[in-house]
Design a protein around this motif. Structure first.
Motif, PDB file in Angstrom:
ATOM      1  N   ASP A 302       0.850  -0.967   0.171  1.00  0.00           N
ATOM      2  CA  ASP A 302       0.115  -0.094  -0.026  1.00  0.00           C
ATOM      3  C   ASP A 302       0.803   1.308   0.011  1.00  0.00           C
ATOM      4  N   LEU A 303       1.925   1.180   0.692  1.00  0.00           N
ATOM      5  CA  LEU A 303       2.885   2.534   1.086  1.00  0.00           C
ATOM      6  C   LEU A 303       4.395   1.964   0.774  1.00  0.00           C
ATOM      7  N   ILE A 304       4.759   2.524   0.040  1.00  0.00           N
ATOM      8  CA  ILE A 304       6.453   2.119  -0.240  1.00  0.00           C
ATOM      9  C   ILE A 304       7.304   3.353   0.034  1.00  0.00           C
ATOM     10  N   ILE A 305       8.048   3.189   0.919  1.00  0.00           N
ATOM     11  CA  ILE A 305       9.070   4.410   1.227  1.00  0.00           C
ATOM     12  C   ILE A 305      10.470   4.070   0.851  1.00  0.00           C
ATOM     13  N   ALA A 306      11.383   4.750   0.044  1.00  0.00           N
ATOM     14  CA  ALA A 306      12.447   4.289  -0.316  1.00  0.00           C
ATOM     15  C   ALA A 306      13.507   5.249   0.124  1.00  0.00           C
ATOM     16  N   ILE A 307      14.872   4.660   0.596  1.00  0.00           N
ATOM     17  CA  ILE A 307      15.826   5.284   1.090  1.00  0.00           C
ATOM     18  C   ILE A 307      17.070   5.195   0.155  1.00  0.00           C
ATOM     19  N   ASN A 308      17.458   6.148  -0.452  1.00  0.00           N
ATOM     20  CA  ASN A 308      18.720   5.893  -1.439  1.00  0.00           C
ATOM     21  C   ASN A 308      19.256   7.032  -1.752  1.00  0.00           C
ATOM     22  N   THR A 309      20.562   7.085  -1.864  1.00  0.00           N
ATOM     23  CA  THR A 309      21.400   8.125  -2.284  1.00  0.00           C
ATOM     24  C   THR A 309      21.263   8.681  -3.585  1.00  0.00           C
ATOM     25  N   ALA A 327      21.523   5.680   3.838  1.00  0.00           N
ATOM     26  CA  ALA A 327      20.603   4.929   4.876  1.00  0.00           C
ATOM     27  C   ALA A 327      21.513   4.515   6.052  1.00  0.00           C
ATOM     28  N   ILE A 328      22.691   4.396   5.899  1.00  0.00           N
ATOM     29  CA  ILE A 328      23.343   3.939   7.030  1.00  0.00           C
ATOM     30  C   ILE A 328      23.248   5.159   8.283  1.00  0.00           C
ATOM     31  N   ARG A 329      23.107   6.424   7.753  1.00  0.00           N
ATOM     32  CA  ARG A 329      22.920   7.393   8.672  1.00  0.00           C
ATOM     33  C   ARG A 329      21.694   7.687   9.141  1.00  0.00           C
ATOM     34  N   PHE A 330      20.664   7.334   8.091  1.00  0.00           N
ATOM     35  CA  PHE A 330      19.068   7.796   8.316  1.00  0.00           C
ATOM     36  C   PHE A 330      18.452   6.698   9.183  1.00  0.00           C
ATOM     37  N   LEU A 331      18.869   5.306   8.891  1.00  0.00           N
ATOM     38  CA  LEU A 331      17.950   4.352   9.660  1.00  0.00           C
ATOM     39  C   LEU A 331      18.048   4.383  11.138  1.00  0.00           C
ATOM     40  N   PRO A 332      19.231   4.610  11.783  1.00  0.00           N
ATOM     41  CA  PRO A 332      19.407   4.848  13.058  1.00  0.00           C
ATOM     42  C   PRO A 332      18.454   6.124  13.654  1.00  0.00           C
ATOM     43  N   SER A 333      18.251   7.160  13.006  1.00  0.00           N
ATOM     44  CA  SER A 333      17.495   8.110  13.414  1.00  0.00           C
ATOM     45  C   SER A 333      16.102   7.995  13.165  1.00  0.00           C
ATOM     46  N   LEU A 334      15.790   6.983  12.334  1.00  0.00           N
ATOM     47  CA  LEU A 334      14.460   6.670  11.985  1.00  0.00           C
ATOM     48  C   LEU A 334      13.812   5.812  13.150  1.00  0.00           C
ATOM     49  N   THR A 335      14.757   4.857  13.682  1.00  0.00           N
ATOM     50  CA  THR A 335      14.613   3.879  14.523  1.00  0.00           C
ATOM     51  C   THR A 335      14.458   4.414  15.919  1.00  0.00           C
TER      52      THR A 335
END
Ligand SMILES: Cc1cc2nc3c(=O)[nH]c(=O)nc-3n(C[C@H](O)[C@H](O)[C@H](O)COP(=O)(O)OP(=O)(O)OC[C@H]3O[C@@H](n4cnc5c(N)ncnc54)[C@H](O)[C@@H]3O)c2cc1C
Length: 352
Positions: A302-309, A327-335
């Protein structure tokens, strides 16, 4: 070029769906196929039947009731203790005997481990065509089953017809077709069929059953929320970033194919054409380019969120939301954000 159907196949009618019952549990792909079977049967103006093979008992009759709830007009049942555990020989014999007696025009099975094994031997025994791993089923103007599936490594789609043999058989992987609405009707006409079989003539013996300890854990295909990582994560140890986010939001985690090939994740976590097809409410893809073979496995989300440089990565062509970032920096912040904002109750709600 289409040839005329040989006369002895002209009385093959109706659409059948094999209801996969294993150890008392009906595989949900059977209901997805009833949804597709309903559309085909309505187009052809014929009936839709569920086929249940199982041991005498409540679970087998429950499978029949569920087939009616998901739209079957009638059900065929072969009920014998010899069908308690899946074995190719008695299941093939039961299904081919049913087909030879009642003559369905179309026979659909789930492309599960069991369904693939059974479909192949039923098709070869009946000397008919089988189109495996279909992504679309339809009937064309002259009533033939048009079974579409990817080919040439997923770069092309081809539509295959079984013109001169019956039944026309197809398998479909779990989650490729949408789950239909479950109705309240659990009754209908049941045709009981007896197949002469004796245990002594069956070569395979089941001595015991060892359940796969991991099987309950990886429920990717039916998860409501999935987080996946791709080669963009750079190293196996960065996969913990995906797992941490998945844990924080009550999600399942998965990956693109190269990560399985590198041995960074087990094969049952692979998402895509040669892995699992998923249909979650939310799919977060980190460091995944969105190649066609990955796309076909996720585009039902239903909802696709992409994280890509890379802002030109193909995944942004079909993602609903995107973050052009590392993503390596973004994922921990999101978590961290989710961990603080999401109460345990909301997390369970998201996952369920
Ligand atoms: C027959 C066949 C079947 C296949 N089946 C499957 C399948 O089932 N599933 C599947 O996934 N693939 C499958 N493939 C492989 C597919 O073609 C792709 O090669 C694969 O999906 C690419 O994986 P990837 O996106 O992880 O890697 P890549 O294509 O290398 O993409 C990595 C992405 O990460 C981005 N990136 C780099 N660094 C970062 C960073 N720090 N943060 C964020 N983003 C970053 C890059 O911009 C790039 O877009 C199949 C191929 C064939 C031929």
């Amino acid at each position: 070029m289409k040839k005329g159907l040989p006369a002895h196949f002209k009385d093959y009618r109706h659409v059948w769906v094999f209801i996969e019952l294993e150890r008392g549990h009906v595989h949900p792909v059977s209901f997805e196929l009833l949804g597709e079977g309903r559309k085909l049967a309505d187009k052809l103006g014929v009936q839709l039947a569920g086929v249940v093979l199982g041991p005498p008992g409540e679970a087998t009759w429950f499978a029949i009731a569920e087939a009616f709830a998901y739209g079957a007009d009638l059900a065929y049942i072969v009920e014998t203790p010899l069908l308690a555990d899946y074995r190719n020989e008695p299941f093939t014999k039961a299904l081919t005997d049913l087909v030879a007696t009642h003559k369905p025009e179309i026979l659909l099975l789930g492309a599960t481990t069991l369904g693939r094994d059974l479909a192949g031997s039923v098709a070869t025994t009946l000397l008919t065509g089988l189109t495996a791993d279909c992504t679309e089923l339809d009937v064309d103007a002259d009533g033939s089953l048009a079974a579409t599936r990817p080919t040439f490594g997923g770069s092309l789609l081809c539509t295959i017809y079984t013109l001169n043999c019956r039944p026309q058989m197809a398998t479909v992987r779990p989650r490729v077709m949408a789950m239909p609405q479950r109705g309240n009707n659990q009754v209908g006409r049941v045709v009981q069929h007896e197949v002469p079989m004796v245990e002594e003539e069956i070569v395979t013996k089941v001595l015991g059953f060892l359940s796969d300890g991991q099987s309950a854990k990886a429920n990717l295909a039916y998860a409501d929320v999935v987080v996946a990582g791709g080669l963009g994560l750079g190293a196996a140890e960065n996969l913990k970033l995906v797992k941490n986010l998945a844990r924080a939001i009550g999600a399942e985690y998965g990956c693109s194919r190269p990560l399985v090939q590198k041995g960074w994740m087990p094969a049952d976590r692979q998402i895509g054409q040669t892995g699992k097809t998923i249909r979650p409410k939310l799919y977060i893809a980190a460091g995944i380019s969105g190649a066609i073979q990955h796309r076909v496995g996720v585009e039902g989300a239903d909802l696709i969120i992409a994280i890509n440089t890379d802002r030109n990565a193909p995944i942004f062509d079909f993602a609903h939301l995107g973050a052009v970032t590392d993503a390596i920096r973004f994922l921990p912040s999101l978590t961290e954000l989710f961990t603080h904002r999401l109460s345990p109750h909301s997390r369970d709600k998201l996952a369920n």
